[in-house]
Design a protein around this motif. Structure first.
Motif, mmCIF file in Angstrom:
data_model
loop_
_atom_site.group_PDB
_atom_site.id
_atom_site.type_symbol
_atom_site.label_atom_id
_atom_site.label_comp_id
_atom_site.label_asym_id
_atom_site.label_seq_id
_atom_site.Cartn_x
_atom_site.Cartn_y
_atom_site.Cartn_z
ATOM 1 N N GLN A 134 12.558 35.883 -59.280
ATOM 2 C CA GLN A 134 11.992 36.671 -58.185
ATOM 3 C C GLN A 134 11.390 37.940 -58.764
ATOM 4 O OE1 GLN A 134 14.185 39.256 -54.968
ATOM 5 N NE2 GLN A 134 13.975 37.184 -54.150
ATOM 6 N N GLY A 135 10.201 38.288 -58.310
ATOM 7 C CA GLY A 135 9.549 39.499 -58.776
ATOM 8 C C GLY A 135 9.438 40.538 -57.688
ATOM 9 N N LEU A 136 9.398 41.803 -58.092
ATOM 10 C CA LEU A 136 9.199 42.924 -57.172
ATOM 11 C C LEU A 136 7.934 43.665 -57.584
ATOM 12 C CD1 LEU A 136 12.843 44.406 -57.180
ATOM 13 C CD2 LEU A 136 11.903 42.657 -55.650
ATOM 14 N N GLU A 137 7.106 44.030 -56.604
ATOM 15 C CA GLU A 137 5.900 44.800 -56.882
ATOM 16 C C GLU A 137 5.678 45.807 -55.771
ATOM 17 O OE1 GLU A 137 3.071 46.785 -58.168
ATOM 18 O OE2 GLU A 137 3.843 45.201 -59.493
ATOM 19 N N GLY A 138 5.530 47.077 -56.142
ATOM 20 C CA GLY A 138 5.405 48.154 -55.166
ATOM 21 C C GLY A 138 3.988 48.528 -54.807
ATOM 22 N N SER A 139 2.998 47.974 -55.526
ATOM 23 C CA SER A 139 1.588 48.232 -55.208
ATOM 24 C C SER A 139 1.068 47.091 -54.351
ATOM 25 C CB SER A 139 0.762 48.352 -56.492
ATOM 26 O OG SER A 139 -0.620 48.274 -56.215
ATOM 27 N N PHE A 140 0.585 47.398 -53.152
ATOM 28 C CA PHE A 140 0.159 46.335 -52.240
ATOM 29 C C PHE A 140 -0.979 45.481 -52.810
ATOM 30 C CE2 PHE A 140 -1.967 44.299 -48.732
ATOM 31 C CZ PHE A 140 -0.917 43.866 -47.928
ATOM 32 N N PRO A 141 -2.061 46.059 -53.332
ATOM 33 C CA PRO A 141 -3.141 45.197 -53.834
ATOM 34 C C PRO A 141 -2.704 44.328 -55.013
ATOM 35 C CG PRO A 141 -3.571 47.498 -54.356
ATOM 36 C CD PRO A 141 -2.448 47.486 -53.391
ATOM 37 N N ILE A 142 -1.845 44.855 -55.883
ATOM 38 C CA ILE A 142 -1.360 44.051 -57.004
ATOM 39 C C ILE A 142 -0.442 42.951 -56.490
ATOM 40 C CG2 ILE A 142 -0.021 44.069 -59.138
ATOM 41 C CD1 ILE A 142 -0.978 46.937 -59.596
ATOM 42 N N TRP A 143 0.448 43.301 -55.574
ATOM 43 C CA TRP A 143 1.331 42.298 -54.960
ATOM 44 C C TRP A 143 0.516 41.195 -54.291
ATOM 45 C CZ3 TRP A 143 1.568 41.624 -49.520
ATOM 46 C CH2 TRP A 143 2.483 40.659 -49.092
ATOM 47 N N LEU A 144 -0.520 41.580 -53.572
ATOM 48 C CA LEU A 144 -1.345 40.618 -52.847
ATOM 49 C C LEU A 144 -2.010 39.640 -53.812
ATOM 50 C CD1 LEU A 144 -2.620 39.679 -50.178
ATOM 51 C CD2 LEU A 144 -4.412 41.404 -50.525
ATOM 52 N N ALA A 145 -2.638 40.167 -54.866
ATOM 53 C CA ALA A 145 -3.337 39.315 -55.831
ATOM 54 C C ALA A 145 -2.364 38.421 -56.592
ATOM 55 C CB ALA A 145 -4.130 40.180 -56.808
ATOM 56 N N THR A 146 -1.235 38.991 -57.009
ATOM 57 C CA THR A 146 -0.278 38.220 -57.792
ATOM 58 C C THR A 146 0.411 37.153 -56.950
ATOM 59 O OG1 THR A 146 0.113 40.093 -59.291
ATOM 60 C CG2 THR A 146 1.779 38.357 -59.256
#
Length: 270
Positions: A134-146
Motif C-alpha cells: 500500500q502506498g501513501l501520497e500527499g500530493s493530489f496530482p501525483i496521487w491521481l497520476a500514480t
C-alpha cells in the motif's frame, strides 16, 4: 477547483469514462470541445488540469509542464534484477524477512509512506509477488497520476503489469495516516523522503517541482513507525544525512560508493 477533462478528439466512451473518473475522484468534469489547455487555465484559474485520452491520463500544469505515469527508473531496475544484478531496496527488504525467518513465497504487508511515482513499490511488488503493498501520497496530482497508472498502465511483460496491479494507493500523508494504525499492524514500513542534499533530478520529476509534499523523519515519526511495524522500518537517504546521524540504522544496504542507500531498522532491536 480540481478539473478533469478529455483530449480534444475524445469519443463518447472516453468522455463517459472521464465523467465517472471525475466523480470518483471528487473532481469537476469539464467538457473539452476544441478549447486549448492554456485557455482552460485562463478560464478556471486552477493549479492543474487532468486530461483523459485513449493513451492514458496526463496532468497539465500552468507553466506548460505535464506529467504522465511511466515506469521511469523502475524499468531499468527490473532489467537489472532480471540480469541477476540485484537491487539494494530488494536486499533491504530481504534482510528484514530473513531476520524474521520468513520463507520464500510467504505473504507480508508493506507500506510505502512516500510513494510518489511508485518506482520503489513497483520493484518490491515485482521482486516479492506475495507482498501486500500500500502506498501513501500527499500530493493530489501525483496521487491521481500514480493511482490511475497503477490501475491502467499495460506493460509488454505481463509479470510487470501484474506487479503494478497489486499495489494500492491512498491520498494521505504518513504524518496523519500512521498514527491511525494499530500497533504491529504493518510488517515493513518504508520511507523515501525528500533528500536533504538533492541528487541529480529525474526528468520525470521536473514537471512536478512545486507540487510535491516535503516530509521529514523526526522523533515522533520514528516512534510511530516502530509502533506500527511488526518487523521493521526502511529509510532511503544519502549516507551522510542527518536522518542516519540521528537514527543510526541496524544495517546499511547500498553500494560502497552509492550516492543513496537504505537504512534498515529491526523492530526487535529498538
Amino acid at each position: 477547483m480540481n478539473i478533469l477533462t478529455t483530449s480534444q478528439k475524445s469519443n463518447e466512451v472516453i468522455q463517459e469514462e472521464a465523467k465517472a473518473l471525475a466523480f470518483s475522484m471528487h473532481m469537476t468534469y469539464i467538457k473539452r470541445g476544441k478549447t486549448s489547455i492554456p485557455a482552460l487555465f485562463g478560464k478556471y484559474q486552477c493549479e492543474y488540469i487532468a486530461v483523459l485520452a485513449g493513451s492514458g491520463l496526463t496532468i497539465h500544469f500552468p507553466e506548460n509542464q505535464q506529467h504522465t505515469f511511466h515506469l521511469s527508473m523502475a524499468q531499468l531496475r527490473i532489467l537489472r534484477i532480471e540480469r541477476g544484478e540485484g537491487d539494494h531496496l530488494v536486499n533491504a527488504v530481504q534482510t528484514i524477512l530473513d531476520r524474521k525467518g520468513l520463507h520464500e513465497g510467504e505473504t507480508f504487508t508493506f507500506i510505502d509512506s512516500t510513494i510518489g511515482l511508485a518506482s520503489d513499490s513497483i520493484i518490491v511488488s515485482y521482486a516479492f509477488p506475495n507482498a501486500q503493498i500500500q502506498g501513501l501520497e500527499g500530493s493530489f496530482p501525483i496521487w491521481l497520476a500514480t493511482s490511475y497508472g497503477l490501475e491502467h498502465y499495460i506493460h509488454n511483460d505481463q509479470t510487470v503489469t501484474n506487479a503494478l496491479r497489486r499495489i494500492t494507493i491512498k491520498y494521505a500523508t504518513f504524518e496523519k495516516y500512521l498514527p491511525k494504525l494499530p500497533d504491529n499492524s504493518i510488517d515493513i514500513i518504508y520511507f523515501d523522503p525528500m533528500f536533504e542534499v538533492p541528487v541529480e533530478e529525474s526528468p520525470q520529476f521536473k514537471p512536478l517541482r512545486g507540487h510535491t509534499v516535503e516530509s521529514h523523519i523526526d522523533d515522533k515519526i520514528m516512534a510511530q513507525a516502530m509502533r506500527v511495524a511488526t518487523y521493521g522500518v526502511i529509510i532511503k537517504e544519502r549516507p551522510f544525512s542527518s536522518v542516519f546521524q540521528n537514527y543510526p540504522p541496524h544495517q546499511w544496504v547500498g553500494g560502497k560508493y552509492s550516492r543513496i542507500g537504505y537504512g534498515v531498522y529491526m523492530k526487535e532491536l529498538m
